[in-house]
Design a protein around this motif. Structure first.
Motif, PDB file in Angstrom:
ATOM      1  N   VAL A 150       1.016  -1.347   0.060  1.00  0.00           N
ATOM      2  CA  VAL A 150       0.122   0.093   0.052  1.00  0.00           C
ATOM      3  C   VAL A 150       0.933   1.438   0.055  1.00  0.00           C
ATOM      4  CG1 VAL A 150      -1.677   1.278   1.292  1.00  0.00           C
ATOM      5  CG2 VAL A 150      -1.883  -1.121   1.018  1.00  0.00           C
ATOM      6  N   TRP A 151       1.910   1.247   0.686  1.00  0.00           N
ATOM      7  CA  TRP A 151       2.892   2.423   0.784  1.00  0.00           C
ATOM      8  C   TRP A 151       3.544   2.546  -0.367  1.00  0.00           C
ATOM      9  CZ3 TRP A 151       3.121   6.510   3.790  1.00  0.00           C
ATOM     10  CH2 TRP A 151       2.292   6.733   5.006  1.00  0.00           C
ATOM     11  N   THR A 152       3.995   1.295  -1.144  1.00  0.00           N
ATOM     12  CA  THR A 152       4.799   1.353  -2.321  1.00  0.00           C
ATOM     13  C   THR A 152       3.942   1.825  -3.233  1.00  0.00           C
ATOM     14  OG1 THR A 152       5.811  -0.649  -1.692  1.00  0.00           O
ATOM     15  CG2 THR A 152       5.849  -0.330  -3.851  1.00  0.00           C
ATOM     16  N   ILE A 153       2.715   1.492  -3.476  1.00  0.00           N
ATOM     17  CA  ILE A 153       1.779   2.047  -4.684  1.00  0.00           C
ATOM     18  C   ILE A 153       1.590   3.514  -4.411  1.00  0.00           C
ATOM     19  CG2 ILE A 153      -0.447   1.401  -3.662  1.00  0.00           C
ATOM     20  CD1 ILE A 153      -0.975   0.418  -6.415  1.00  0.00           C
ATOM     21  N   GLY A 154       1.370   3.988  -3.155  1.00  0.00           N
ATOM     22  CA  GLY A 154       0.956   5.348  -2.871  1.00  0.00           C
ATOM     23  C   GLY A 154       2.331   6.130  -3.068  1.00  0.00           C
ATOM     24  N   VAL A 155       3.387   5.937  -2.498  1.00  0.00           N
ATOM     25  CA  VAL A 155       4.440   6.780  -2.872  1.00  0.00           C
ATOM     26  C   VAL A 155       4.946   6.932  -4.288  1.00  0.00           C
ATOM     27  CG1 VAL A 155       6.899   6.983  -2.112  1.00  0.00           C
ATOM     28  CG2 VAL A 155       5.247   6.544  -0.375  1.00  0.00           C
ATOM     29  N   SER A 156       4.966   5.732  -4.851  1.00  0.00           N
ATOM     30  CA  SER A 156       5.440   5.737  -6.113  1.00  0.00           C
ATOM     31  C   SER A 156       4.497   6.365  -7.218  1.00  0.00           C
ATOM     32  CB  SER A 156       5.804   4.279  -6.822  1.00  0.00           C
ATOM     33  OG  SER A 156       4.571   3.558  -6.832  1.00  0.00           O
ATOM     34  N   VAL A 157       3.335   6.146  -7.049  1.00  0.00           N
ATOM     35  CA  VAL A 157       2.126   6.786  -7.918  1.00  0.00           C
ATOM     36  C   VAL A 157       2.220   8.502  -7.707  1.00  0.00           C
ATOM     37  CG1 VAL A 157      -0.131   6.921  -8.483  1.00  0.00           C
ATOM     38  CG2 VAL A 157       0.912   4.416  -8.384  1.00  0.00           C
ATOM     39  N   VAL A 158       2.176   8.562  -6.614  1.00  0.00           N
ATOM     40  CA  VAL A 158       1.744  10.261  -6.276  1.00  0.00           C
ATOM     41  C   VAL A 158       3.107  10.901  -6.617  1.00  0.00           C
ATOM     42  CG1 VAL A 158       1.823  11.830  -4.140  1.00  0.00           C
ATOM     43  CG2 VAL A 158       0.437   9.980  -4.271  1.00  0.00           C
ATOM     44  N   GLY A 159       4.497  10.281  -6.240  1.00  0.00           N
ATOM     45  CA  GLY A 159       5.646  10.949  -6.506  1.00  0.00           C
ATOM     46  C   GLY A 159       6.094  10.976  -8.166  1.00  0.00           C
ATOM     47  N   ALA A 160       5.661   9.939  -8.943  1.00  0.00           N
ATOM     48  CA  ALA A 160       5.709  10.091 -10.045  1.00  0.00           C
ATOM     49  C   ALA A 160       4.859  11.026 -10.703  1.00  0.00           C
ATOM     50  CB  ALA A 160       5.708   8.429 -10.821  1.00  0.00           C
ATOM     51  N   SER A 161       3.578  11.044 -10.292  1.00  0.00           N
ATOM     52  CA  SER A 161       2.726  12.142 -10.801  1.00  0.00           C
ATOM     53  C   SER A 161       3.186  13.583 -10.493  1.00  0.00           C
ATOM     54  CB  SER A 161       1.312  11.618 -10.239  1.00  0.00           C
ATOM     55  OG  SER A 161       0.908  10.426 -10.707  1.00  0.00           O
ATOM     56  N   LEU A 162       3.537  13.680  -9.485  1.00  0.00           N
ATOM     57  CA  LEU A 162       3.827  15.107  -9.117  1.00  0.00           C
ATOM     58  C   LEU A 162       5.247  15.562 -10.231  1.00  0.00           C
ATOM     59  CD1 LEU A 162       3.938  14.917  -5.140  1.00  0.00           C
ATOM     60  CD2 LEU A 162       2.173  16.411  -6.831  1.00  0.00           C
ATOM     61  N   ALA A 163       6.149  14.518 -10.326  1.00  0.00           N
ATOM     62  CA  ALA A 163       7.244  14.890 -11.148  1.00  0.00           C
ATOM     63  C   ALA A 163       6.536  15.181 -12.497  1.00  0.00           C
ATOM     64  CB  ALA A 163       8.206  13.584 -11.156  1.00  0.00           C
ATOM     65  N   ALA A 164       5.786  14.291 -12.945  1.00  0.00           N
ATOM     66  CA  ALA A 164       5.406  14.619 -14.356  1.00  0.00           C
ATOM     67  C   ALA A 164       4.445  15.847 -14.414  1.00  0.00           C
ATOM     68  CB  ALA A 164       4.267  13.543 -14.824  1.00  0.00           C
ATOM     69  N   VAL A 165       3.771  16.272 -13.459  1.00  0.00           N
ATOM     70  CA  VAL A 165       3.055  17.666 -13.411  1.00  0.00           C
ATOM     71  C   VAL A 165       3.718  18.659 -13.093  1.00  0.00           C
ATOM     72  CG1 VAL A 165       1.174  18.788 -12.247  1.00  0.00           C
ATOM     73  CG2 VAL A 165       0.671  16.584 -12.855  1.00  0.00           C
ATOM     74  N   GLY A 166       4.699  18.609 -12.319  1.00  0.00           N
ATOM     75  CA  GLY A 166       5.588  19.807 -11.944  1.00  0.00           C
ATOM     76  C   GLY A 166       6.703  19.947 -12.963  1.00  0.00           C
ATOM     77  N   LEU A 167       7.291  19.068 -13.648  1.00  0.00           N
ATOM     78  CA  LEU A 167       8.318  19.189 -14.669  1.00  0.00           C
ATOM     79  C   LEU A 167       7.883  19.155 -16.115  1.00  0.00           C
ATOM     80  CD1 LEU A 167      11.079  16.853 -12.784  1.00  0.00           C
ATOM     81  CD2 LEU A 167      10.790  19.332 -12.612  1.00  0.00           C
ATOM     82  N   GLN A 168       6.803  18.450 -16.556  1.00  0.00           N
ATOM     83  CA  GLN A 168       6.443  17.877 -17.772  1.00  0.00           C
ATOM     84  C   GLN A 168       5.040  18.946 -17.951  1.00  0.00           C
ATOM     85  OE1 GLN A 168       6.880  14.019 -18.321  1.00  0.00           O
ATOM     86  NE2 GLN A 168       8.794  14.151 -19.333  1.00  0.00           N
ATOM     87  N   HIS A 169       4.327  19.521 -16.869  1.00  0.00           N
ATOM     88  CA  HIS A 169       3.179  20.044 -17.046  1.00  0.00           C
ATOM     89  C   HIS A 169       2.003  19.159 -17.595  1.00  0.00           C
ATOM     90  CE1 HIS A 169       5.261  23.755 -16.047  1.00  0.00           C
ATOM     91  NE2 HIS A 169       6.060  23.689 -17.030  1.00  0.00           N
TER      92      HIS A 169
END
Length: 358
Positions: A150-169
């Motif tokens: 549960v922690w694995t999927i939460g951290v990886s999905v949220v972190g990767a999504s924030l990177a995509a939204v923040g760096l690639q809009h």
């Protein structure tokens, strides 16, 4: 305060299912009609007191996405697979199939699915490098620290999504049929790819229903194992059969933490009703606009490489049928689960008829 513990367990499983629901949207499945699968399964579990719930399952989604070229083929694969599983469930042949093939060959097939998930995850990372590799790195780090999916999927999905939204809009425009709160009949089609896909999905579900279903039952601490595999198979097949005709996503057997709640039946029903509500009000499509499909690459990688493969490969490669199970594993990983089980069955039963063996 049992109800609070039940609710917390249900919310945890919902959080685990949301990213896989987003994966379903990325494959073109309609979300609104899928809520009826959750409602149907929750009703069945309530009537029969079943502890094993259904939810989005990464393995079935990955396999369907790999074998179906478009939504029509993917929903047809699900429909065909559910018809096969309904026949298996009604006739009570699920455990007989495993008894005939043996635990080693079935474990070889499931280990091959683990390898297949790793290949899909790495393919996602290759196609969407920033999102995919960030997801894989965060998933690996989180699992090493917590050993918790549960922690694995939460951290990886949220972190990767924030990177995509923040760096690639990043902001996706999902197809209208995915987000529409209406029903659109999806006419089934039949071709060699669909037939192969339906057989492969059925083979995957045979293994998943037995392994995931019984693991969920063991988590209750009740002896003997309270999971009725035939009821679970019938429920899953009927749920998929209905929504597939409306373009909906498959919902399958999962390893569910709700089984360890004080009231496992209640917790499982809570989870499915919460998920149905999320789909009904349209929250998942809104969230999906900011969550790239490659954000789940890390979870698929850990699920395949760390959770599924080691345990099943160990079972497959220790015993009299180790060579056959190994070939089943390789064929499943490189082709599909149906080809893998077919290979295992032929090697175990057909070759000896001709005086040949492995």
């Amino acid at each position: 305060m049992h109800w609070l513990a039940d609710l917390l367990a249900a919310i945890g499983v919902v959080l685990n299912g949301i990213p896989q629901g987003i994966m379903a949207m990325s494959l073109g499945f309609a979300i609104f009609p899928t809520m009826f699968s959750f409602l149907f399964a929750s009703g069945v579990n309530g009537v029969f007191g079943a502890v094993a719930p259904l939810s989005f399952q990464a393995e079935s989604l990955a396999l369907t996405g790999k074998l179906g070229r478009n939504l029509r083929e993917r929903t047809s694969i699900i429909l065909g697979g559910s018809m096969i599983m309904l026949l298996i469930g009604v006739t009570g042949t699920l455990t007989k199939i495993v008894a005939i093939l043996g635990d080693q060959i079935m474990a070889g097939m499931m280990a091959g699915v683990g390898v297949m998930l790793v290949r899909i995850a790495l393919g996602m990372a290759k196609n969407e490098r920033l999102t995919g590799w960030v997801s894989v790195a965060l998933a690996a780090l989180t699992y090493l620290v917590t050993k918790d999916l549960v922690w694995t999927i939460g951290v990886s999905v949220v972190g990767a999504s924030l990177a995509a939204v923040g760096l690639q809009h990043y902001r996706a425009e999902l197809p209208a049929h995915v987000t529409a709160r209406r029903f659109v009949f999806t006419k089934p089609t039949v071709n060699p790819r669909v037939i192969r896909g339906a057989l492969s999905l059925a083979c995957l579900n045979i293994g998943a229903n037995i392994s995931y279903g019984l693991i969920t039952g063991e988590m209750t601490g009740i002896k003997p194992n309270p999971v009725n595999l035939n009821l679970l198979t019938i429920t899953q097949s009927l749920a998929d059969m209905g929504t597939s005709l409306l373009g909906g996503a498959p919902v399958e057997t999962i390893i569910s933490a709700t089984a360890s709640a004080p009231e496992p039946v209640v917790a499982g029903i809570m989870m499915m009703l919460i998920m149905a509500a999320i789909l009904a009000v349209g929250w998942l499509p809104k969230l999906g606009k900011y969550v790239p499909s490659a954000s789940i690459a890390g979870f698929l990688f850990i699920l395949g490489a760390v959770v599924i493969f080691p345990a099943d490969a160990t079972t497959a490669l220790h015993g009299a049928d180790a060579t056959i199970a190994a070939l089943t594993l390789v064929v499943t990983a490189t082709v599909d689960p149906f080809a893998g089980l077919l290979t295992g069955g032929v090697l175990k039963f057909v070759l000896p008829l001709f005086g040949l063996g492995v």
